[in-house]
Enzyme design. Structure first.
Site, mmCIF file in Angstrom:
data_model
loop_
_atom_site.group_PDB
_atom_site.id
_atom_site.type_symbol
_atom_site.label_atom_id
_atom_site.label_comp_id
_atom_site.label_asym_id
_atom_site.label_seq_id
_atom_site.Cartn_x
_atom_site.Cartn_y
_atom_site.Cartn_z
ATOM 1 N N ASP A 50 0.911 -1.134 0.000
ATOM 2 C CA ASP A 50 0.000 0.000 0.000
ATOM 3 C C ASP A 50 0.957 1.192 0.000
ATOM 4 O O ASP A 50 1.434 1.630 1.050
ATOM 5 C CB ASP A 50 -0.870 -0.021 1.260
ATOM 6 C CG ASP A 50 -1.669 1.267 1.405
ATOM 7 O OD1 ASP A 50 -1.466 2.196 0.606
ATOM 8 O OD2 ASP A 50 -2.500 1.347 2.328
ATOM 9 N N LYS A 58 -2.171 11.358 -1.234
ATOM 10 C CA LYS A 58 -1.167 11.649 -0.188
ATOM 11 C C LYS A 58 0.158 12.027 -0.865
ATOM 12 O O LYS A 58 0.298 13.116 -1.380
ATOM 13 C CB LYS A 58 -1.004 10.451 0.743
ATOM 14 C CG LYS A 58 -2.157 10.272 1.719
ATOM 15 C CD LYS A 58 -3.338 9.591 1.131
ATOM 16 C CE LYS A 58 -4.353 9.144 2.139
ATOM 17 N NZ LYS A 58 -5.541 8.555 1.496
ATOM 18 N N PHE A 72 -16.385 5.017 11.851
ATOM 19 C CA PHE A 72 -15.814 6.289 12.324
ATOM 20 C C PHE A 72 -16.218 7.474 11.453
ATOM 21 O O PHE A 72 -16.260 8.606 11.912
ATOM 22 C CB PHE A 72 -14.281 6.188 12.405
ATOM 23 C CG PHE A 72 -13.625 5.862 11.096
ATOM 24 C CD1 PHE A 72 -13.508 4.552 10.678
ATOM 25 C CD2 PHE A 72 -13.133 6.865 10.281
ATOM 26 C CE1 PHE A 72 -12.922 4.240 9.461
ATOM 27 C CE2 PHE A 72 -12.542 6.570 9.073
ATOM 28 C CZ PHE A 72 -12.447 5.252 8.656
HETATM 29 C C1 LIG Z 1 -2.519 3.929 4.298
HETATM 30 C C2 LIG Z 1 -3.733 4.216 3.482
HETATM 31 N N1 LIG Z 1 -4.146 3.302 2.592
HETATM 32 C C3 LIG Z 1 -5.243 3.508 1.838
HETATM 33 C C4 LIG Z 1 -5.991 4.654 1.945
HETATM 34 C C5 LIG Z 1 -7.253 4.809 1.121
HETATM 35 O O1 LIG Z 1 -7.082 5.751 0.136
HETATM 36 P P1 LIG Z 1 -8.283 6.673 -0.388
HETATM 37 O O2 LIG Z 1 -8.688 7.566 0.744
HETATM 38 O O3 LIG Z 1 -7.669 7.415 -1.528
HETATM 39 O O4 LIG Z 1 -9.386 5.779 -0.820
HETATM 40 C C6 LIG Z 1 -5.591 5.633 2.855
HETATM 41 C C7 LIG Z 1 -6.396 6.862 3.009
HETATM 42 O O5 LIG Z 1 -6.413 7.540 3.989
HETATM 43 C C8 LIG Z 1 -4.432 5.403 3.643
HETATM 44 O O6 LIG Z 1 -4.003 6.303 4.548
#
Ligand SMILES: Cc1ncc(COP(=O)(O)O)c(C=O)c1O
Length: 472
Positions: free
Chosen positions: A228, A271, A462
């Site tokens: 991820d 991000k 949440f």
């Molecule tokens: C570590 C992590 N993986 C996946 C996601 C999911 O991504 P998205 O919000 O673009 O759907 C997030 C989102 O906050 C994240 O912080």
């Protein structure tokens, strides 16, 4: 060393403040409100900061997701959006950027990270298979469970202790992986899902040394690693700063080495990639790529846009090159550390070491008079909003949700309020305002009351759960 009037001395530039490597061209006004107004707004929002309107927020540290300020170069790229349904030129720019910077061959765009997780989980998990992860992330685990997979936590124990100063709390415990294989067998494991700068642990990185060991283990067992990669650049920066052998190595090279240990990744571009929307799946596995292309058409759009406009893909492509600029990433992570150091100096309990994207306040210790069933982190996030209009979010028992088998609350050891710093958005004076509000609340913490949940959604509760204060 520099020669000054014939004398050699340590270069004073080494010790000077390092400013942000950009200047501000466009500003967006902030709106200050009164305490009474905010008390009313948080009541209307059911004491859930996700349910506040952003116009009622002064400094928004809810998330670093999609909240980045884009550069002039990214905005210029938006004007060059090729909004063709098929084969947009911006898709090819995105593909080339991912290939060059992440090193994966095949790219499928998606509208954001969870869409990439959905497709990956559906395609790669057989019902009943385990997916070991270095701690969980809410949407990632949700999609694993929707695909009838089983989440297995393989992060080192230190990650569950907010006070433990381990420099790489995102590391995987290989003994936990061995135990899973011994007990369930290799075929019971779909893939390893590894998150750099583990969000739920406080934005904690893994080390390259640990990653290399995990990759060797995975190769031995024939189990693929799917990252991820959401905060991989921030992780690369910590490796550069903390791991022997990487000092002075460009973040770009470190990121490339990290990704080389995986078969592919899911990505939330909102991000690291410095954009407001977007994501992708990237992989070296041709079979998976072909399947993902088939599936993306059903849920997102054609495989050359995946739910994104051409201009969005252009902004991501340009953001990918900007994120690996060493000066940028250093300034980003240092700002997070700046806020952390202000809280630490005031004796406020925070997760140590401070992570890459947020400062996590330890609500368990901050509100030690409240039991976990009274949602201390939720209560603290609400109190912070009322005090100063600063919006953080709960990362504790509410975020953890319920166990799908027993239906009981999951009780994470970490009960945290996340103060997440958007990229290139706020100055350190904003951080001072946040710190002063936390310090003021810490002084009057005994007055903060617990909450009871009065509405609970079935999934990812949440986001929309509602609460009321417990009246003594
Ligand atoms: C570590 C992590 N993986 C996946 C996601 C999911 O991504 P998205 O919000 O673009 O759907 C997030 C989102 O906050 C994240 O912080």
């Amino acid at each position: 060393m520099r020669r000054v009037q014939g004398r050699e001395r340590k270069d004073p530039v080494d010790k000077r403040t390092i400013a942000e490597p950009y200047k501000i061209k466009v500003v967006e006004p902030l709106r200050a409100t009164t305490r009474d107004y905010r008390a009313e707004k948080i009541r209307e929002a059911g004491y859930n900061t996700f349910l506040l309107r952003s116009e009622d927020v002064y400094i928004d540290l809810l998330t670093d997701s999609g909240t980045s300020a884009m550069s002039d170069n990214q905005w210029a790229g938006m004007m060059l959006g090729d909004e063709a349904y098929a084969g947009s030129r911006n898709f090819y720019h995105l593909e080339a950027a991912v290939q060059e910077i992440y090193g994966f061959r095949y790219v499928v765009p998606t509208h954001q990270g969870r869409a990439a997780e959905h497709i990956t989980s559906q395609l790669r998990i057989k019902p009943g298979q385990y997916v070991p992860m270095n701690m969980y992330f809410t949407t990632t685990r949700e999609h694993v469970e929707l695909a009838h997979g089983i989440f297995y936590d393989c992060i080192i124990d230190e990650a569950h202790d907010p006070a433990n100063p381990h420099p790489f709390k995102g590391n995987v415990d290989l003994a936990k992986l061995d135990r899973l294989v011994q007990e369930k067998g290799r075929d019971a494991i779909a893939y390893l899902s590894l998150a750099p700068c583990v969000n739920m642990a406080g934005g904690q990185p893994f080390s390259m040394g640990n990653l290399r060991q995990v990759a060797a283990w995975a190769r031995r067992h024939g189990i693929p690693i799917i990252f991820d990669a959401t905060r991989a650049v921030e992780n690369a920066y910590f490796i550069q700063q903390r791991e022997p052998g990487y000092a002075g190595k460009p973040v770009r090279e470190i990121l490339r080495e990290m990704m080389s240990y995986g078969e592919g990744c899911t990505m939330s571009s909102k991000k690291d990639n410095l954009v407001n929307i977007g994501g992708f799946i990237a992989t070296n596995n041709e079979e998976f790529f072909v399947q993902a292309k088939e599936m993306v058409v059903v849920y997102e759009g054609l495989h050359t846009y995946g739910g994104l406009a051409g201009r969005d893909m252009e902004a991501i492509a340009r953001g990918i090159y900007e994120m690996v600029d060493d000066a940028y990433i250093a300034s980003r992570v240092r700002q997070v550390e700046y806020l952390g150091s202000r809280l630490r100096e005031a004796g406020i309990p925070i997760v140590e070491p401070v992570g890459g994207h947020a400062v996590f306040v330890d609500a368990k210790r901050f509100l030690s008079h409240l039991p976990q069933e009274e949602f201390p982190a939720q209560a603290l996030a609400a109190a912070l909003y009322v005090d100063s209009g600063v919006r953080g979010m709960e990362r504790g028992i509410v975020s953890a949700g319920r166990d799908p088998v027993t239906g009981e609350h999951r009780r994470p050891k970490l009960e945290l309020v996340r103060l997440t710093i958007p990229r290139r958005v706020y100055t350190n004076l904003h951080m001072d305002v946040v710190a002063e509000s936390c310090i003021a609340l810490y002084g009057e913490r005994r007055a903060i009351r617990g909450l009871k949940m009065v509405y609970e959604p079935k999934k990812l509760r949440f986001f929309q759960a509602r609460f009321e204060p417990i009246v003594p």
